[in-house]
Design an enzyme around this catalytic site. Structure first.
Site, PDB file in Angstrom:
ATOM      1  N   PHE A 355       0.868  -1.183   0.000  1.00 29.69           N
ATOM      2  CA  PHE A 355       0.000   0.000   0.000  1.00 29.69           C
ATOM      3  C   PHE A 355       0.902   1.228   0.000  1.00 29.69           C
ATOM      4  O   PHE A 355       1.688   1.426   0.939  1.00 29.69           O
ATOM      5  CB  PHE A 355      -0.910   0.029   1.227  1.00 29.69           C
ATOM      6  CG  PHE A 355      -1.734   1.289   1.330  1.00 29.69           C
ATOM      7  CD1 PHE A 355      -3.073   1.279   0.961  1.00 29.69           C
ATOM      8  CD2 PHE A 355      -1.181   2.482   1.772  1.00 29.69           C
ATOM      9  CE1 PHE A 355      -3.838   2.446   1.036  1.00 29.69           C
ATOM     10  CE2 PHE A 355      -1.920   3.651   1.850  1.00 29.69           C
ATOM     11  CZ  PHE A 355      -3.264   3.629   1.481  1.00 29.69           C
ATOM     12  N   GLU A 356       0.787   2.034  -1.032  1.00 27.16           N
ATOM     13  CA  GLU A 356       1.484   3.319  -1.090  1.00 27.16           C
ATOM     14  C   GLU A 356       0.601   4.306  -1.844  1.00 27.16           C
ATOM     15  O   GLU A 356       0.006   3.961  -2.862  1.00 27.16           O
ATOM     16  CB  GLU A 356       2.819   3.218  -1.843  1.00 27.16           C
ATOM     17  CG  GLU A 356       3.894   2.399  -1.173  1.00 27.16           C
ATOM     18  CD  GLU A 356       5.172   2.324  -2.004  1.00 27.16           C
ATOM     19  OE1 GLU A 356       6.261   2.258  -1.414  1.00 27.16           O
ATOM     20  OE2 GLU A 356       5.074   2.323  -3.260  1.00 27.16           O
ATOM     21  N   ILE A 357       0.508   5.514  -1.337  1.00 28.77           N
ATOM     22  CA  ILE A 357      -0.054   6.633  -2.089  1.00 28.77           C
ATOM     23  C   ILE A 357       1.030   7.694  -2.092  1.00 28.77           C
ATOM     24  O   ILE A 357       1.427   8.180  -1.031  1.00 28.77           O
ATOM     25  CB  ILE A 357      -1.344   7.176  -1.452  1.00 28.77           C
ATOM     26  CG1 ILE A 357      -2.421   6.094  -1.404  1.00 28.77           C
ATOM     27  CG2 ILE A 357      -1.847   8.389  -2.224  1.00 28.77           C
ATOM     28  CD1 ILE A 357      -3.712   6.540  -0.737  1.00 28.77           C
TER      29      ILE A 357
END
Length: 532
Positions: A355-357
């Site tokens: 999960f990365e934004i």
């Protein structure tokens, strides 16, 4: 302000849960098997740690952009709303279509049905038409399907055909290193470590949100995270921070420190999230410095030095304290820290990068590109099982400051057996109802229609931040099992501006000259009081 008390856990809560320990173990084993047991044990025993998941850890540096739900229709109609140049990115395979569909249904239901950000799907072989048709039916958002260039996916031919390559993978498999024997996993880690952001389909965008097959979201995200990050000058966002398995990265930090030293890099303050500092004493005496690795060592080791030097200078071999220290030093070994480099050690904490934004340029820049090429030359992506998560984290630590990073605490997320799921907000502050925190759900896409009988949300609490979260409450939140890494993150949020102004370069906490002068005065005063 933190309401966290590091020393005192909620005792009666522990006792309440422990009273039902036998029943809970039986239920957990029947429902989910042995996978849940370690999580259950961590929750019920907890080693006396407080539960981060119960606390409000918001500070002036970082906190949820919004608590509870936002009126999404009004948010989108606001004249200041601007849709960002952003996309979802997923690396997957044709045979994973069911898991991909599960992820898309979840992210569409909880976020993208309202915001319609596009998707980029990447594969090391062309996607089948069947895969494309199946996934495109799940969303109105644009979708692009790309193939990874063979040079970006495969290890160099001279490496791939070598005995050392095959032997390294077999050795990792024999030693039980997680995924260590799987060539495809090594390729995936290498690709995500330094090549995904170079793909032409990804290069079109300024921002990305990384997705994986078979993930689940638990809360509604009723605002645009890309826009809010841009408004708040945030560059990287995470939802889980936890320790890496040591034997997957035994030499990663050695090469990372070598890269920093060779390039004389000025490190960002985020570096401190991932490292332990052993530069405790400001001194030119290298032997003394090597014996002082913790703050608690300072007075003891300098007392030892003063007593021995005074005994030798006075010629009084019967001076009890000096003699005792001298014997002790002669029998003691200099502490050996196998993984200490330049007075630092990797503490294994990392952002869970599935999960990365983030902005694309947190990786697509000269320093990170050079770092990846340097690691590639060392062969650690196949000689060892370097994951993209620790590589990303150490790379970000070099270039970003603490205030550049945002913890998406309000995004509930599960991948594999690890999950984070926040508590819903009840709209209460300081005992006063200030907001309708949990607004009614509405679907913008009929495919996301919810049956109210099957989608009851968790009860809101004062310290919550989530919007319409529906969590598996019998599973332990990663905030409460990755305690050490969460504590490092919260400590940095509370650090002073002056402290963080030094970036990732640690300052010694004590001056040898100052401490030695004080210790000598105390020692001499003590000698004068002793009967001759």
């Amino acid at each position: 302000m933190f309401k966290l008390n590091v020393r005192v856990r909620r005792v009666w809560d522990r006792l309440f849960r422990c009273n039902a320990l036998a029943i809970c173990i039986i239920v957990a084993m029947v429902v989910t098997g042995a996978v849940v047991i370690p999580q259950f044990v961590a929750e019920t025993h907890g080693y006396g740690w407080p539960k981060f998941s119960d606390e409000d850890i918001t500070t002036d540096r970082d906190g949820p952009f919004f608590r509870g739900c936002v009126d999404t229709e009004r948010y989108l109609k606001d004249e200041q709303y601007t849709k960002m140049n952003a996309t979802f990115v997923m690396l997957t395979r044709n045979e994973e279509s069911e898991d991909v569909a599960k992820t898309i249904r979840s992210i569409e239901s909880h976020f993208n049905q309202w915001f319609q950000y596009p998707y980029v799907f990447l594969n090391d072989v062309p996607f089948t038409q069947e895969f494309k048709d199946k996934i495109q039916r799940l969303s109105r958002a644009p979708m692009q399907f790309g193939t990874v260039d063979k040079l970006d996916w495969e290890f160099p031919e001279q490496v791939r055909n070598s005995f050392a390559f095959q032997n390294a993978l077999r050795d990792q498999a024999d030693r039980g290193i997680l995924y260590g024997g799987e060539e495809s996993y090594h390729k995936m880690c290498r690709f995500y470590s330094g090549l995904f952001y170079k793909h032409p389909l990804v290069q079109q965008f300024e921002w990305y949100w990384r997705l994986e097959p078979d993930v689940e979201f638990f809360c509604d995200l009723t605002y645009d995270p890309f826009l809010e990050m841009a408004r708040s000058d945030k560059r990287y966002g995470f939802t889980i921070v936890l320790p890496e398995l040591y034997w997957t990265v035994p030499n990663l930090f050695r090469y990372t420190r070598s890269f920093i030293r060779e390039n004389k890099l000025k490190l960002g303050s985020l570096w401190r999230l991932f490292t332990n500092n052993y530069r405790i004493l400001e001194t030119d005496d290298e032997v003394l410095a090597s014996r002082v690795n913790y703050g608690s060592d300072v007075d003891h080791k300098l007392s030892e030095k003063v007593a021995i030097e005074h005994m030798l200078a006075s010629g009084n071999s019967e001076e009890e304290m000096g003699l005792r220290y001298l014997v002790g030093r002669s029998q003691a070994k200099i502490p050996l820290f196998e993984d200490k480099f330049d007075d630092e050690e990797y503490n294994l904490c990392h952002f869970w990068s599935n999960f990365e934004i983030a902005r694309l340029d947190v990786f697509d820049n000269e320093i990170y590109d050079s770092y990846f090429r340097y690691l590639e030359q060392k062969g650690g992506f196949w000689r060892e099982r370097w994951g993209d998560a620790p590589v990303h984290s150490l790379g970000l630590g070099m270039t970003l400051n603490v205030e550049d990073v945002h913890y998406f605490r309000d995004i509930g997320y599960r991948h594999s057996v690890i999950q984070h799921c926040p508590k819903n907000w009840n709209g209460v502050e300081s005992g006063t109802k200030v907001a309708q925190a949990q607004l009614p759900y509405f679907e913008a896409d009929p495919r996301a229609k919810r049956n109210p009988l099957w989608h009851r949300y968790n009860k809101g609490v004062d310290n919550g931040c989530g919007c319409r979260c529906r969590c598996d409450t019998w599973k332990t939140d990663i905030e409460d099992t990755a305690y050490y890494c969460m504590e490092r993150w919260t400590d940095l949020q509370l650090a002073s501006d002056a402290d963080l102004a030094r970036g990732g370069h640690y300052a010694a906490i004590a001056s040898a000259n100052d401490v030695e002068s004080r210790v000598r005065d105390d020692y001499l005063a003590q000698l004068l009081q002793e009967p001759s």
